[in-house]
Scaffold this motif. Structure first.
Motif, short mmCIF file in Angstrom:
data_model
loop_
_atom_site.label_atom_id
_atom_site.label_comp_id
_atom_site.label_asym_id
_atom_site.label_seq_id
_atom_site.Cartn_x
_atom_site.Cartn_y
_atom_site.Cartn_z
N SER A 35 0.83 -1.21 0.00
CA SER A 35 0.00 0.00 0.00
C SER A 35 0.86 1.25 0.00
CB SER A 35 -0.93 0.02 1.22
OG SER A 35 -1.82 -1.07 1.17
N GLU A 36 1.91 1.25 0.83
CA GLU A 36 2.83 2.39 0.89
C GLU A 36 3.56 2.56 -0.43
OE1 GLU A 36 4.17 2.36 5.62
OE2 GLU A 36 5.17 1.02 4.18
N ALA A 37 3.97 1.43 -1.02
CA ALA A 37 4.72 1.47 -2.28
C ALA A 37 3.88 2.05 -3.41
CB ALA A 37 5.20 0.07 -2.64
N VAL A 38 2.61 1.66 -3.48
CA VAL A 38 1.71 2.19 -4.52
C VAL A 38 1.54 3.69 -4.34
CG1 VAL A 38 -0.69 2.23 -5.31
CG2 VAL A 38 0.47 0.03 -4.96
N GLU A 39 1.35 4.12 -3.11
CA GLU A 39 1.17 5.54 -2.82
C GLU A 39 2.42 6.33 -3.22
OE1 GLU A 39 0.23 8.42 1.03
OE2 GLU A 39 -0.11 6.26 1.20
N LEU A 40 3.59 5.81 -2.88
CA LEU A 40 4.84 6.48 -3.24
C LEU A 40 5.05 6.53 -4.75
CD1 LEU A 40 7.40 5.12 -0.60
CD2 LEU A 40 6.73 7.50 -0.94
N LEU A 41 4.68 5.46 -5.42
CA LEU A 41 4.85 5.40 -6.87
C LEU A 41 4.02 6.49 -7.55
CD1 LEU A 41 6.59 3.53 -8.59
CD2 LEU A 41 4.56 2.14 -9.03
N LYS A 42 2.81 6.69 -7.04
CA LYS A 42 1.94 7.73 -7.61
C LYS A 42 2.48 9.13 -7.31
CE LYS A 42 -2.39 5.27 -8.06
NZ LYS A 42 -3.85 5.40 -8.05
N LYS A 43 2.97 9.33 -6.10
CA LYS A 43 3.52 10.64 -5.73
C LYS A 43 4.77 10.97 -6.52
CE LYS A 43 1.94 10.95 -0.90
NZ LYS A 43 2.40 10.93 0.52
N SER A 44 5.51 9.96 -6.92
CA SER A 44 6.78 10.18 -7.61
C SER A 44 6.64 10.32 -9.13
CB SER A 44 7.76 9.05 -7.28
OG SER A 44 7.26 7.81 -7.75
N SER A 45 5.43 10.16 -9.66
CA SER A 45 5.24 10.24 -11.10
C SER A 45 5.33 11.69 -11.58
CB SER A 45 3.89 9.65 -11.49
OG SER A 45 3.68 9.78 -12.88
N TYR A 46 6.13 11.93 -12.62
CA TYR A 46 6.28 13.29 -13.14
C TYR A 46 6.06 13.36 -14.66
CZ TYR A 46 10.97 11.53 -14.27
OH TYR A 46 12.02 10.77 -14.74
N VAL A 47 5.52 12.30 -15.25
CA VAL A 47 5.27 12.30 -16.69
C VAL A 47 3.78 12.46 -16.97
CG1 VAL A 47 7.30 10.92 -17.23
CG2 VAL A 47 5.14 9.77 -16.72
N LYS A 48 3.45 12.81 -18.20
CA LYS A 48 2.06 13.12 -18.54
C LYS A 48 1.28 11.93 -19.07
CE LYS A 48 2.96 18.01 -19.40
NZ LYS A 48 2.90 19.12 -20.38
N PHE A 49 1.94 10.81 -19.34
CA PHE A 49 1.22 9.63 -19.85
C PHE A 49 0.93 8.66 -18.70
CE2 PHE A 49 5.72 8.58 -20.25
CZ PHE A 49 5.78 7.27 -19.78
N ASP A 50 0.01 7.72 -18.96
CA ASP A 50 -0.40 6.76 -17.94
C ASP A 50 0.62 5.62 -17.89
OD1 ASP A 50 -1.80 5.41 -16.02
OD2 ASP A 50 -3.48 4.83 -17.32
N GLU A 51 1.47 5.63 -16.89
CA GLU A 51 2.55 4.65 -16.79
C GLU A 51 2.04 3.24 -16.46
OE1 GLU A 51 6.21 6.17 -14.69
OE2 GLU A 51 4.80 7.74 -14.12
N THR A 52 2.75 2.26 -16.93
CA THR A 52 2.46 0.86 -16.60
C THR A 52 3.16 0.52 -15.29
OG1 THR A 52 2.26 0.22 -18.92
CG2 THR A 52 2.75 -1.53 -17.35
N VAL A 53 2.46 -0.18 -14.40
CA VAL A 53 3.03 -0.57 -13.11
C VAL A 53 3.51 -2.02 -13.21
CG1 VAL A 53 2.59 -0.86 -10.64
CG2 VAL A 53 1.49 1.01 -11.91
N GLU A 54 4.74 -2.25 -12.78
CA GLU A 54 5.35 -3.57 -12.89
C GLU A 54 5.89 -4.05 -11.55
OE1 GLU A 54 8.36 -3.48 -15.93
OE2 GLU A 54 7.23 -2.04 -17.12
N VAL A 55 6.00 -5.36 -11.41
CA VAL A 55 6.66 -5.94 -10.25
C VAL A 55 7.80 -6.82 -10.74
CG1 VAL A 55 4.77 -5.89 -8.60
CG2 VAL A 55 4.96 -7.80 -10.17
N SER A 56 8.89 -6.83 -9.98
CA SER A 56 10.05 -7.63 -10.31
C SER A 56 10.46 -8.45 -9.10
CB SER A 56 11.22 -6.74 -10.75
OG SER A 56 10.88 -5.99 -11.89
N TYR A 57 10.41 -9.77 -9.25
CA TYR A 57 10.84 -10.69 -8.20
C TYR A 57 12.24 -11.22 -8.52
CZ TYR A 57 5.95 -11.32 -6.61
OH TYR A 57 4.67 -11.15 -6.12
#
Length: 227
Positions: free
Chosen positions: A24-46
């Motif tokens: 939940s914290e990671a999703v919130e931070l990812l949104k706050k850190s976005s600075y581009v105008k297009f809809d970014e794809t969210v990915e996970v890496s294990y």
């Protein structure tokens, strides 16, 4: 260039690269850190504790995310007769056999996924050198080699993803778009994470998930707890 440097500085202040966050914290931070105008794809890496030299540790599969991926995928179905009609009715973008195999041989790749009936795999296999490196070869493990072409097409259109561990023991896949509501991204992640954890090979000892990172197209890598 100055603006880009400022954005990177802001990201460095916002995200602690060494800290492990809840999803939940990671999703919130990812949104706050976005600075581009297009809809970014969210990915996970294990990064997993597996040795892919052993067949029983080659993790691969597919699943439909609860809230889809946020992107449409063009589906090509290679089939004959009645199965062609089933595929068309289910919403496949392209349906056929020999004519599409010839187009692919000629360099046509205006599709994202191929679904094929088992009887067509002999012909498709001849294109292995072309389709294999692009990750486009149908496989029974991901549900793309099947007689139920309608179900396969419908699942892909709903937001089916494929996942596969690579030679370096990494598994990367998408879980949606940054425009998704926070809880939908969290639910998509949890659904995927459950599947990954359950795929743990019996031979693996100790920690299974060595590292897990959430990121977006232009965003920072944020370490995530699997708890």
């Amino acid at each position: 260039m100055a603006k880009l440097s400022k954005n990177r500085k802001n990201l460095a202040e916002l995200v602690d690269r060494e800290q492990v966050y809840s999803i939940s914290e990671a999703v919130e931070l990812l949104k706050k850190s976005s600075y581009v105008k297009f809809d970014e794809t969210v990915e996970v890496s294990y990064h997993l504790n597996v040795d892919t030299r052993h067949a029983d540790q080659q993790i691969r599969g597919a699943m439909v995310l609860p809230h889809g991926t946020g992107r449409s995928q063009k589906v090509l179905v290679i089939a004959n007769g009645a199965k062609e009609e089933e595929a068309k009715a289910a919403g496949a973008d392209y349906v056929g056999n020999a004519e599409y195999l010839e187009k692919i041989q000629g360099g046509w790749f205006d599709f994202d996924v191929i679904v094929a009936t088992p009887d067509m795999m002999g012909e498709l296999g001849k294109l292995g050198r072309v389709l294999g490196p692009k990750g486009l070869m149908p496989n029974p493990k991901t549900g793309t080699v099947t007689m139920d072409v309608a179900k396969a097409v419908e699942e892909i259109k709903k937001g089916k993803i494929e996942y596969r561990v690579d030679k370096e023991s990494n598994l990367n896949t998408i879980i949606g778009k940054l425009s998704f509501e926070d809880d939908k991204l969290v639910e998509n992640f949890k659904a995927l994470n459950d599947v990954v954890i359950k795929s743990r090979p019996a031979a693996v000892k100790g920690t299974f998930v060595k590292n897990l990172v959430l990121t977006s197209t232009m965003g920072p890598g944020i370490k995530v707890s699997i708890d």
